[in-house]
Scaffold this motif. Structure first.
Motif, PDB file in Angstrom:
ATOM      1  N   ALA A   1       0.835  -1.210   0.000  1.00  0.00           N
ATOM      2  CA  ALA A   1       0.000   0.000   0.000  1.00  0.00           C
ATOM      3  C   ALA A   1       0.869   1.258   0.000  1.00  0.00           C
ATOM      4  N   PHE A   2       1.927   1.268   0.815  1.00  0.00           N
ATOM      5  CA  PHE A   2       2.821   2.435   0.831  1.00  0.00           C
ATOM      6  C   PHE A   2       3.555   2.579  -0.499  1.00  0.00           C
TER       7      PHE A   2
ATOM      8  N   GLN B   1       2.479   1.616  -3.496  1.00  0.00           N
ATOM      9  CA  GLN B   1       1.524   2.106  -4.494  1.00  0.00           C
ATOM     10  C   GLN B   1       1.215   3.581  -4.288  1.00  0.00           C
ATOM     11  N   LYS B   2       1.014   3.963  -3.025  1.00  0.00           N
ATOM     12  CA  LYS B   2       0.720   5.369  -2.725  1.00  0.00           C
ATOM     13  C   LYS B   2       1.914   6.243  -3.092  1.00  0.00           C
ATOM     14  N   GLY B   3       3.113   5.745  -2.808  1.00  0.00           N
ATOM     15  CA  GLY B   3       4.321   6.480  -3.162  1.00  0.00           C
ATOM     16  C   GLY B   3       4.450   6.676  -4.661  1.00  0.00           C
TER      17      GLY B   3
ATOM     18  N   THR C   1       1.966   6.698  -6.802  1.00  0.00           N
ATOM     19  CA  THR C   1       0.894   7.615  -7.208  1.00  0.00           C
ATOM     20  C   THR C   1       1.260   9.065  -6.933  1.00  0.00           C
ATOM     21  N   GLU C   2       1.858   9.311  -5.752  1.00  0.00           N
ATOM     22  CA  GLU C   2       2.166  10.680  -5.353  1.00  0.00           C
ATOM     23  C   GLU C   2       3.571  11.123  -5.752  1.00  0.00           C
TER      24      GLU C   2
ATOM     25  N   TYR D   1       8.382   5.415  -0.809  1.00  0.00           N
ATOM     26  CA  TYR D   1       7.515   4.791   0.194  1.00  0.00           C
ATOM     27  C   TYR D   1       8.100   4.905   1.595  1.00  0.00           C
TER      28      TYR D   1
ATOM     29  N   MET E   1       7.193   8.208   2.984  1.00  0.00           N
ATOM     30  CA  MET E   1       5.787   8.231   3.384  1.00  0.00           C
ATOM     31  C   MET E   1       5.571   7.467   4.693  1.00  0.00           C
TER      32      MET E   1
END
Length: 88
Positions: free
Chosen positions: A35-36, A38-40, A42-43, A47, A50
């Motif tokens: 999840a981290f 993927q979020k990393g 995306t943004e 990770y 984050m």
């Protein structure tokens, strides 16, 4: 670039220690890590950066430990409330 380089006389360069960071080994659940990551992606952030941010936010929201001054204040407030109610 040369097709081949001679490293016979090579020496390892100085390693500059990273300030303010410590390398550790930690086990993170696969789903959390993914999840981290993927979020990393995306943004556009790393990770690990984050994860550090999430830990800092948690620590900022965590309640401070109960110290002696706070405990005394709570006892005094409660005793005043009980004394007031019992005098009625």
């Amino acid at each position: 670039m040369k097709p081949e380089y001679d490293f016979d006389q090579a020496k390892r360069g100085a390693i500059i220690p990273q300030q303010g960071k410590t390398r550790i080994t930690i086990y993170i659940d696969d789903d959390i890590l993914e999840a981290f990551r993927q979020k990393g992606d995306t943004e556009g952030k790393g990770y690990q950066t984050m994860m550090n941010q999430a830990l800092r936010e948690y620590l900022d929201q965590a309640k401070p430990p109960l110290d002696e001054d706070t405990l005394r204040r709570v006892f005094q407030e409660e005793l005043r409330a009980v004394t007031f109610v019992s005098s009625l």
